[in-house]
Write a protein that holds these residues in place. Structure first.
Motif, short mmCIF file in Angstrom:
data_model
loop_
_atom_site.label_atom_id
_atom_site.label_comp_id
_atom_site.label_asym_id
_atom_site.label_seq_id
_atom_site.Cartn_x
_atom_site.Cartn_y
_atom_site.Cartn_z
N ALA A 364 0.67 -1.17 -0.05
CA ALA A 364 0.11 0.00 -0.02
C ALA A 364 0.83 1.49 -0.09
CB ALA A 364 -1.13 -0.03 1.14
N ASP A 365 1.93 1.10 0.71
CA ASP A 365 2.83 2.40 0.73
C ASP A 365 3.49 2.76 -0.51
OD1 ASP A 365 2.44 2.80 3.34
OD2 ASP A 365 4.30 1.58 4.02
N SER A 366 3.73 1.54 -1.59
CA SER A 366 4.37 1.98 -2.82
C SER A 366 3.47 2.49 -3.66
CB SER A 366 4.42 0.54 -3.35
OG SER A 366 5.36 -0.31 -2.59
N VAL A 367 2.15 2.44 -3.50
CA VAL A 367 0.97 3.19 -4.40
C VAL A 367 0.39 4.35 -3.71
CG1 VAL A 367 0.79 1.00 -5.91
CG2 VAL A 367 -0.55 1.64 -3.85
N ARG A 368 0.69 4.64 -2.66
CA ARG A 368 0.04 5.72 -1.84
C ARG A 368 0.14 7.01 -2.82
NH1 ARG A 368 -1.78 5.29 3.00
NH2 ARG A 368 -0.25 3.53 3.44
N ALA A 369 1.15 7.40 -3.31
CA ALA A 369 1.17 8.82 -4.26
C ALA A 369 0.44 8.66 -5.27
CB ALA A 369 2.78 9.12 -4.37
N PHE A 370 0.14 7.48 -5.73
CA PHE A 370 -0.77 7.25 -7.27
C PHE A 370 -2.06 7.16 -6.93
CE2 PHE A 370 3.74 5.88 -7.52
CZ PHE A 370 4.12 6.58 -8.52
N VAL A 371 -2.55 6.26 -5.93
CA VAL A 371 -3.97 6.13 -5.90
C VAL A 371 -4.40 6.22 -4.57
CG1 VAL A 371 -3.85 4.26 -7.41
CG2 VAL A 371 -3.53 3.56 -5.12
N GLY A 372 -3.45 6.70 -3.52
CA GLY A 372 -3.86 7.09 -2.19
C GLY A 372 -4.50 5.93 -1.29
N GLU A 373 -5.14 6.28 -0.41
CA GLU A 373 -5.76 5.21 0.69
C GLU A 373 -7.16 4.87 -0.40
OE1 GLU A 373 -6.10 6.29 4.42
OE2 GLU A 373 -4.01 6.74 4.69
N ALA A 374 -6.83 3.78 -1.15
CA ALA A 374 -7.75 3.43 -2.00
C ALA A 374 -8.68 2.32 -1.59
CB ALA A 374 -7.25 3.37 -3.51
N GLY A 375 -8.68 1.55 -0.40
CA GLY A 375 -9.22 0.69 0.05
C GLY A 375 -9.26 -0.69 -0.93
#
Length: 624
Positions: A364-375
Motif C-alpha cells: 500500500a505504501d508503494s502506491v500511496r502517491a498514485f492512488v492514495g488510500e484506495a481501500g
C-alpha cells in the motif's frame, strides 16, 4: 455425425476424449454446442450479452452421466504456476495502463481536488467522469444502467478490456472448457470498496416519491459480468478491505489448480461517490487481471506478462486494525510480531523460493502517491505496478531509487517480486510473482523472439500467400468507426507495430464477432492503414447485421460448411471468406488457423472503443 467430423471436433477441443470415443464406437453421448454462434446486439454476439441487460444462456448440451469422466490429465497440479495473460485498469490521472506505467516511471503523484461536479475540497486521488458509461456496448437499457452502481459499470468496461487484452472474447473464450466440456469456464473474483450510490439514491426517497433504488450488495459486481459474458466458472465477491484483490487472486489460483475453471478474472474497484466517504488522501481506481494455468497459457499462445509462483492469506492478529493498511509488509524478513510477516513466509514457502531472491516489494505504501488510500483497489494498483515492472524489466522510482532504472539480473534465475497487503480488519495476503522465461530462451530478451517464432498456417498460392484477412467488429457503426480509428492510430504512430500476420490472427481468433463488421484483405500494414483511414473517413463499406438477416443462406446449419471454408482458406480465397464472414456466417477461425503453441494467436492490441455518456440517478449528471 460421421467419423471425420467427430475427429475434427475432438482436435478443435469441442469434444473430450471420452465423448469422441463414445461417438466413434456408437455408444452415443451429447455434444457440447459451441457458444458464440451468429450475430448479436453487442458483445452479446455469442458473448451472452442480450438486449436490456438480460442474460442469454450459453447453449450447452451436457454429456450423459454414464459418459462423463473427469479429465485429470487436463487439470493443473496443486503446485502449477499461474500466468497473468491479460490486464486493464484506470487509476487517478491514468485512463489506461499505458498512462499508469508512464506515471509510475516518472514518479509523479496524482493528488488533487475533487473533479467538477463533486462537492467539497478534500484533496485526494480521483477518477474523472465516473458518471459516464457505454450501456449500448453491453446491450443494457439506459434506464437500467442509470440504476447500476457506477463501480459495477466501471468494472464491466475494465473487465472486458482485460479479456480483450488477452485475446479472449471470441472463439478462444468458447474454447476455455471445464472438465465436462462446458465452454467459457472462466471464474470471476472481485471486490468493491463502497456502497455510496445506494446512499445517494436513498437521499431522494420519500413516501410521497418512492423512487426506484439501485440494487445493493457487492455480489452483483462479479455476477453481472459473468452473466453478460456467458461465463460458467465461479463468480464471487470478496471483502477483506485493502487486501481484497490479493485474497481474490489467492482464491482464483486455488480454483484454477482445482480445475473449477479454465481461466479466472480477478479485479477490484472503488469510487468515493458520497461526501461522507471522502477524506484527505483517499483514492479511487479499478483494475482487472486475467489468469490461466501457465501450461494452458503456453499451449493457447497467450502473452505471459508474468507468473504467479505462490500466494498465502491469513490474519495479522499481532498487528490488527491499529497497524494500518500495508504497514509492515515491505520487508521480506521480519520478526514474528510484524503484521503480515507470517503470511509472507507462507507465500514464499508456497512459491518454493528463498526471500533473498525477491528483489522488489510492493504494498500500500508503494502506491500511496498514485492512488492514495484506495481501500479495496489498493492491492490491485500494487499488483499491477509489480506486474508492469516485471514485464518491462524496469524498476520504477521508490525507496533508494530517485528515478527508473533497468532491473538487473535474470541470468541465473527469474526476477521476482512480492506484493502484500494488510486489510483494516487484519486480513493479510501476499503473492510472489516472477518474470516468465521460456524454456531454452537465451535470457528474458529471447522471449519475444521465441513467442513469435511459430505462426499460423497461412493460405498458400502465389502472391496471395502474403495477404492477410483483417477483421474488426463492434455493436454499432459508431463503435466500429471509433475502434477502427484506434487501429489506424496504432499503425500510424511511432510505437512498435505487430507483424501483419500476428495482428490479423489475434483479431480473428481473439475478438467476439459483433453485428457491425469491417473486413479487408491486405498485403502489408501500409495497405491496412490506408483501408482503415478510408473507412473512418467515409464510413464504408461495412456490414450491419442489427436488423437481422445474418447468414442468409443458412450455411452455418450445414456440416459441410466447415470443410468448404477450410478449402477456401487453404486455396487462398480470402475475399470469399471475407464475404461469408461479413454476411454473418460464424467462422471457426481457430480451426482454419490450425495453430497452437507459443506466439500463435495472442498479442496485446488496442481494445474496443467505448462511447460513454452520462448516466445518473434521476437522469442527472454526477452530483455526489
Amino acid at each position: 455425425m460421421d467419423e471425420k467430423e467427430v475427429l475434427t471436433r475432438f482436435k478443435n477441443g469441442h469434444l473430450d476424449r471420452v465423448q469422441a470415443a463414445a461417438l466413434l464406437t456408437g455408444s452415443g453421448g451429447a455434444i457440447p454446442a459451441r457458444a458464440g454462434t451468429g450475430g448479436g446486439a453487442g458483445p452479446g454476439a455469442g458473448a451472452g450479452l442480450g438486449a436490456g441487460g438480460g442474460t442469454v444462456p450459453v447453449p450447452v448440451a451436457f454429456p450423459r452421466p454414464d459418459t462423463v469422466r473427469e479429465r485429470t490429465a487436463d487439470r493443473p497440479s496443486s503446485t502449477e504456476r499461474i500466468a497473468v495473460v491479460g490486464m486493464a485498469g484506470r487509476y487517478p490521472g491514468a485512463g489506461d495502463l499505458g498512462s499508469f506505467w508512464r506515471q509510475a516511471r516518472e514518479g509523479h503523484g496524482s493528488a488533487g481536488a475533487p473533479p467538477a461536479g463533486r462537492p467539497g475540497d478534500e484533496r485526494g486521488h480521483y477518477l474523472e467522469r465516473v458518471q459516464d458509461f457505454d450501456a449500448e456496448f453491453f446491450g443494457i437499457d439506459a434506464a437500467e444502467a442509470a440504476l447500476m452502481d457506477p463501480q459495477e459499470r466501471l468494472f464491466l468496461e475494465t473487465a472486458w478490456e482485460a479479456l480483450e487484452d488477452a485475446g479472449c472474447t471470441g472463439g478462444r473464450l468458447d474454447a476455455l472448457t471445464c472438465a465436462d466440456g462446458t465452454p467459457r469456464s472462466v471464474g470471476v473474483f472481485t471486490c468493491a470498496g463502497t456502497a455510496d450510490y445506494a446512499l445517494l439514491a436513498a437521499r431522494s426517497w420519500t413516501r410521497e416519491r418512492p423512487v426506484r433504488l439501485p440494487r445493493g450488495g457487492h455480489w452483483s459486481l462479479p455476477n453481472r459480468f459473468s452473466a453478460l459474458a456467458g461465463l460458467t466458472g465461479p463468480s464471487q465477491s470478496v471483502d477483506t478491505a485493502e487486501s481484497s484483490v490479493l485474497v481474490a487472486l489467492h482464491l482464483a489460483a486455488a480454483a484454477l489448480r482445482a480445475g473449477e475453471c479454465a481461466a479466472a478474472l480477478v479485479g477490484g474497484v472503488q469510487l468515493l461517490l458520497h461526501p461522507s466517504s471522502r477524506r484527505p488522501g483517499a483514492g479511487e481506481g479499478v483494475g482487472a487481471l486475467l489468469l490461466k494455468p501457465l501450461a494452458r497459457a503456453l499451449a493457447d499462445g497467450d502473452t505471459v506478462h508474468c507468473v504467479i509462483r505462490g500466494s498465502a492469506v491469513g490474519h495479522g492478529a499481532a498487528g490488527g486494525p491499529a497497524a494500518g493498511p500495508g504497514r509492515g509488509s515491505r520487508a521480506v524478513a521480519g520478526g514474528d510480531g510484524a503484521p503480515g510477516q507470517r503470511v509472507l513466509r507462507a507465500a514464499l514457502r508456497a512459491a518454493g523460493v528463498d526471500a533473498s531472491t525477491v528483489a522488489l516489494h510492493e504494498d500500500a505504501d508503494s502506491v500511496r502517491a498514485f492512488v492514495g488510500e484506495a481501500g479495496a483497489v489498493t492491492a490491485a494498483a500494487a499488483l499491477t505496478r509489480a506486474v508492469l515492472q516485471l514485464s518491462h524489466r524496469v524498476l520504477v522510482p521508490g525507496p533508494g531509487r530517485a528515478e527508473a532504472q533497468a532491473w538487473q539480473g535474470g541470468e541465473q534465475e527469474p526476477r521476482r517480486a512480492s506484493v502484500g497487503a494488510l486489510g483494516a480488519g487484519g486480513s493479510a495476503a501476499h503473492v510472489i510473482l516472477e518474470e516468465y522465461l521460456p524454456a531454452g530462451a537465451e535470457g528474458a530478451e529471447g522471449a519475444a523472439g521465441a513467442a513469435g517464432a511459430q505462426g499460423a498456417v497461412r493460405p498458400a498460392g502465389g502472391a496471395a500467400a502474403a495477404a492477410e484477412l483483417f477483421v474488426l467488429s463492434a455493436p454499432t457503426p459508431a463503435h466500429l468507426t471509433a475502434t477502427a480509428r484506434r487501429f489506424a492510430e496504432l499503425l500510424a504512430g511511432p510505437g512498435p507495430v505487430p507483424e501483419l500476420g500476428v495482428l490479423a490472427r489475434a483479431l480473428r481468433t481473439g475478438r467476439a464477432a459483433m453485428d457491425c463488421r469491417f473486413a479487408a484483405v491486405v498485403g502489408d500494414t501500409g495497405e491496412l492503414l490506408a483501408a482503415l483511414e478510408r473507412f473512418t473517413a467515409d464510413g464504408g463499406p461495412y456490414a450491419d447485421l442489427r436488423g437481422g438477416g445474418a447468414d442468409p443462406l443458412d450455411m452455418g446449419a450445414v456440416p459441410e460448411t466447415a470443410d468448404y471454408l477450410a478449402a477456401l482458406w487453404r486455396a487462398g480465397h480470402l475475399q470469399q471468406v471475407r464475404s461469408l464472414w461479413l454476411s454473418g456466417l460464424d467462422v471457426d477461425w481457430a480451426a482454419l488457423e490450425q495453430a497452437r503453441g507459443a506466439g500463435a494467436v495472442a498479442v496485446p492490441l488496442p481494445t474496443s472503443a467505448f462511447l460513454r455518456t452520462p448516466l445518473w440517478l434521476g437522469g442527472e449528471e454526477e452530483r455526489a
